[in-house]
Design a protein around this motif. Structure first.
Motif, PDB file in Angstrom:
ATOM      1  N   ASP A  71      41.878 -20.746 -22.783  1.00  0.00           N
ATOM      2  CA  ASP A  71      42.418 -21.898 -23.510  1.00  0.00           C
ATOM      3  C   ASP A  71      42.548 -23.123 -22.609  1.00  0.00           C
ATOM      4  O   ASP A  71      42.226 -24.244 -23.017  1.00  0.00           O
ATOM      5  CB  ASP A  71      43.780 -21.561 -24.116  1.00  0.00           C
ATOM      6  CG  ASP A  71      43.699 -20.506 -25.208  1.00  0.00           C
ATOM      7  OD1 ASP A  71      42.604 -20.307 -25.792  1.00  0.00           O
ATOM      8  OD2 ASP A  71      44.736 -19.866 -25.480  1.00  0.00           O
ATOM      9  N   ILE A  72      43.007 -22.925 -21.389  1.00  0.00           N
ATOM     10  CA  ILE A  72      43.149 -24.034 -20.439  1.00  0.00           C
ATOM     11  C   ILE A  72      41.786 -24.644 -20.147  1.00  0.00           C
ATOM     12  O   ILE A  72      41.612 -25.869 -20.182  1.00  0.00           O
ATOM     13  CB  ILE A  72      43.840 -23.565 -19.135  1.00  0.00           C
ATOM     14  CG1 ILE A  72      45.285 -23.148 -19.411  1.00  0.00           C
ATOM     15  CG2 ILE A  72      43.785 -24.658 -18.073  1.00  0.00           C
ATOM     16  CD1 ILE A  72      45.919 -22.339 -18.283  1.00  0.00           C
ATOM     17  N   ALA A  73      40.795 -23.795 -19.865  1.00  0.00           N
ATOM     18  CA  ALA A  73      39.450 -24.286 -19.563  1.00  0.00           C
ATOM     19  C   ALA A  73      38.873 -25.053 -20.747  1.00  0.00           C
ATOM     20  O   ALA A  73      38.242 -26.103 -20.574  1.00  0.00           O
ATOM     21  CB  ALA A  73      38.534 -23.117 -19.190  1.00  0.00           C
ATOM     22  N   ARG A  74      39.084 -24.565 -21.937  1.00  0.00           N
ATOM     23  CA  ARG A  74      38.578 -25.240 -23.133  1.00  0.00           C
ATOM     24  C   ARG A  74      39.215 -26.618 -23.287  1.00  0.00           C
ATOM     25  O   ARG A  74      38.521 -27.619 -23.481  1.00  0.00           O
ATOM     26  CB  ARG A  74      38.822 -24.401 -24.385  1.00  0.00           C
ATOM     27  CG  ARG A  74      38.244 -25.044 -25.652  1.00  0.00           C
ATOM     28  CD  ARG A  74      38.356 -24.163 -26.886  1.00  0.00           C
ATOM     29  NE  ARG A  74      37.585 -22.928 -26.706  1.00  0.00           N
ATOM     30  CZ  ARG A  74      38.126 -21.718 -26.508  1.00  0.00           C
ATOM     31  NH1 ARG A  74      39.436 -21.568 -26.481  1.00  0.00           N
ATOM     32  NH2 ARG A  74      37.369 -20.668 -26.353  1.00  0.00           N
ATOM     33  N   LYS A  75      40.529 -26.676 -23.162  1.00  0.00           N
ATOM     34  CA  LYS A  75      41.224 -27.960 -23.320  1.00  0.00           C
ATOM     35  C   LYS A  75      40.778 -28.966 -22.260  1.00  0.00           C
ATOM     36  O   LYS A  75      40.570 -30.142 -22.559  1.00  0.00           O
ATOM     37  CB  LYS A  75      42.734 -27.757 -23.272  1.00  0.00           C
ATOM     38  CG  LYS A  75      43.272 -27.076 -24.510  1.00  0.00           C
ATOM     39  CD  LYS A  75      44.746 -26.775 -24.402  1.00  0.00           C
ATOM     40  CE  LYS A  75      45.205 -25.990 -25.630  1.00  0.00           C
ATOM     41  NZ  LYS A  75      46.562 -25.479 -25.505  1.00  0.00           N
ATOM     42  N   LEU A  76      40.645 -28.509 -21.021  1.00  0.00           N
ATOM     43  CA  LEU A  76      40.221 -29.406 -19.949  1.00  0.00           C
ATOM     44  C   LEU A  76      38.814 -29.941 -20.190  1.00  0.00           C
ATOM     45  O   LEU A  76      38.555 -31.135 -20.053  1.00  0.00           O
ATOM     46  CB  LEU A  76      40.291 -28.704 -18.595  1.00  0.00           C
ATOM     47  CG  LEU A  76      41.689 -28.435 -18.048  1.00  0.00           C
ATOM     48  CD1 LEU A  76      41.617 -27.519 -16.831  1.00  0.00           C
ATOM     49  CD2 LEU A  76      42.394 -29.736 -17.697  1.00  0.00           C
ATOM     50  N   THR A  77      37.893 -29.041 -20.540  1.00  0.00           N
ATOM     51  CA  THR A  77      36.507 -29.477 -20.699  1.00  0.00           C
ATOM     52  C   THR A  77      36.294 -30.257 -21.997  1.00  0.00           C
ATOM     53  O   THR A  77      35.385 -31.090 -22.060  1.00  0.00           O
ATOM     54  CB  THR A  77      35.529 -28.295 -20.585  1.00  0.00           C
ATOM     55  OG1 THR A  77      35.870 -27.273 -21.510  1.00  0.00           O
ATOM     56  CG2 THR A  77      35.549 -27.725 -19.166  1.00  0.00           C
ATOM     57  N   ASN A 125      34.306 -18.293 -20.527  1.00  0.00           N
ATOM     58  CA  ASN A 125      34.287 -18.292 -21.991  1.00  0.00           C
ATOM     59  C   ASN A 125      34.912 -19.546 -22.585  1.00  0.00           C
ATOM     60  O   ASN A 125      34.603 -19.910 -23.716  1.00  0.00           O
ATOM     61  CB  ASN A 125      35.001 -17.055 -22.544  1.00  0.00           C
ATOM     62  CG  ASN A 125      34.150 -15.817 -22.417  1.00  0.00           C
ATOM     63  OD1 ASN A 125      32.934 -15.883 -22.483  1.00  0.00           O
ATOM     64  ND2 ASN A 125      34.799 -14.682 -22.217  1.00  0.00           N
ATOM     65  N   GLY A 126      35.776 -20.210 -21.832  1.00  0.00           N
ATOM     66  CA  GLY A 126      36.445 -21.392 -22.348  1.00  0.00           C
ATOM     67  C   GLY A 126      35.710 -22.697 -22.097  1.00  0.00           C
ATOM     68  O   GLY A 126      36.024 -23.709 -22.724  1.00  0.00           O
ATOM     69  N   LEU A 127      34.727 -22.697 -21.210  1.00  0.00           N
ATOM     70  CA  LEU A 127      34.015 -23.941 -20.902  1.00  0.00           C
ATOM     71  C   LEU A 127      33.232 -24.418 -22.116  1.00  0.00           C
ATOM     72  O   LEU A 127      32.423 -23.676 -22.676  1.00  0.00           O
ATOM     73  CB  LEU A 127      33.063 -23.742 -19.725  1.00  0.00           C
ATOM     74  CG  LEU A 127      33.701 -23.343 -18.396  1.00  0.00           C
ATOM     75  CD1 LEU A 127      32.623 -23.116 -17.341  1.00  0.00           C
ATOM     76  CD2 LEU A 127      34.706 -24.383 -17.925  1.00  0.00           C
ATOM     77  N   VAL A 128      33.453 -25.655 -22.519  1.00  0.00           N
ATOM     78  CA  VAL A 128      32.778 -26.207 -23.680  1.00  0.00           C
ATOM     79  C   VAL A 128      31.284 -26.345 -23.412  1.00  0.00           C
ATOM     80  O   VAL A 128      30.458 -25.980 -24.232  1.00  0.00           O
ATOM     81  CB  VAL A 128      33.394 -27.566 -24.086  1.00  0.00           C
ATOM     82  CG1 VAL A 128      32.590 -28.234 -25.183  1.00  0.00           C
ATOM     83  CG2 VAL A 128      34.840 -27.376 -24.528  1.00  0.00           C
ATOM     84  N   ASP A 129      30.911 -26.867 -22.252  1.00  0.00           N
ATOM     85  CA  ASP A 129      29.513 -27.013 -21.866  1.00  0.00           C
ATOM     86  C   ASP A 129      29.388 -26.675 -20.385  1.00  0.00           C
ATOM     87  O   ASP A 129      29.551 -27.545 -19.534  1.00  0.00           O
ATOM     88  CB  ASP A 129      29.039 -28.442 -22.138  1.00  0.00           C
ATOM     89  CG  ASP A 129      27.557 -28.636 -21.851  1.00  0.00           C
ATOM     90  OD1 ASP A 129      26.888 -27.668 -21.399  1.00  0.00           O
ATOM     91  OD2 ASP A 129      27.063 -29.749 -22.070  1.00  0.00           O
TER      92      ASP A 129
END
Length: 97
Positions: A46-52, A73-77
């Motif tokens: 979740d943190i990685a997704r929000k950051l990216t 898994n959280g990285l958007v791109d």
């Protein structure tokens, strides 16, 4: 700015010692960083997704294989990110290969 996603209980708390060492180096060199702690399953994802999603690109994982897996898994791109790993887990299977 670097974003450190840390699992504080990884590697029987080895991650805490490694975080202290990383922060010391960053402070000595005047490097801007922010630490984000995972506390439960999927927090790192979740943190990685929000950051990216916000366009952040410099991510450092401080944990073990599970934490790394969640962040990936959280990285958007993933192609737009620079991802670092400070192996801090118990086995560090990925980092040892």
């Amino acid at each position: 700015m670097y974003h450190i996603i840390a699992n504080p209980v990884a590697g029987k708390k080895k991650a805490r010692k490694n975080l202290i060492a990383v922060e010391k180096v960053f402070k000595e060199r005047g490097v801007e960083y922010e630490v984000w702690f995972s506390g439960a399953a999927h927090d790192a994802e979740d943190i990685a997704r929000k950051l990216t999603e916000k366009g952040e690109t410099d991510i450092i994982v401080l944990g073990g294989d599970g934490t790394l897996h969640e962040v990936l898994n959280g990285l958007v791109d993933p192609a737009r990110c620079r991802l670092g790993l400070v192996p801090s887990g118990t086995g560090n299977d990925f980092a040892e290969k």
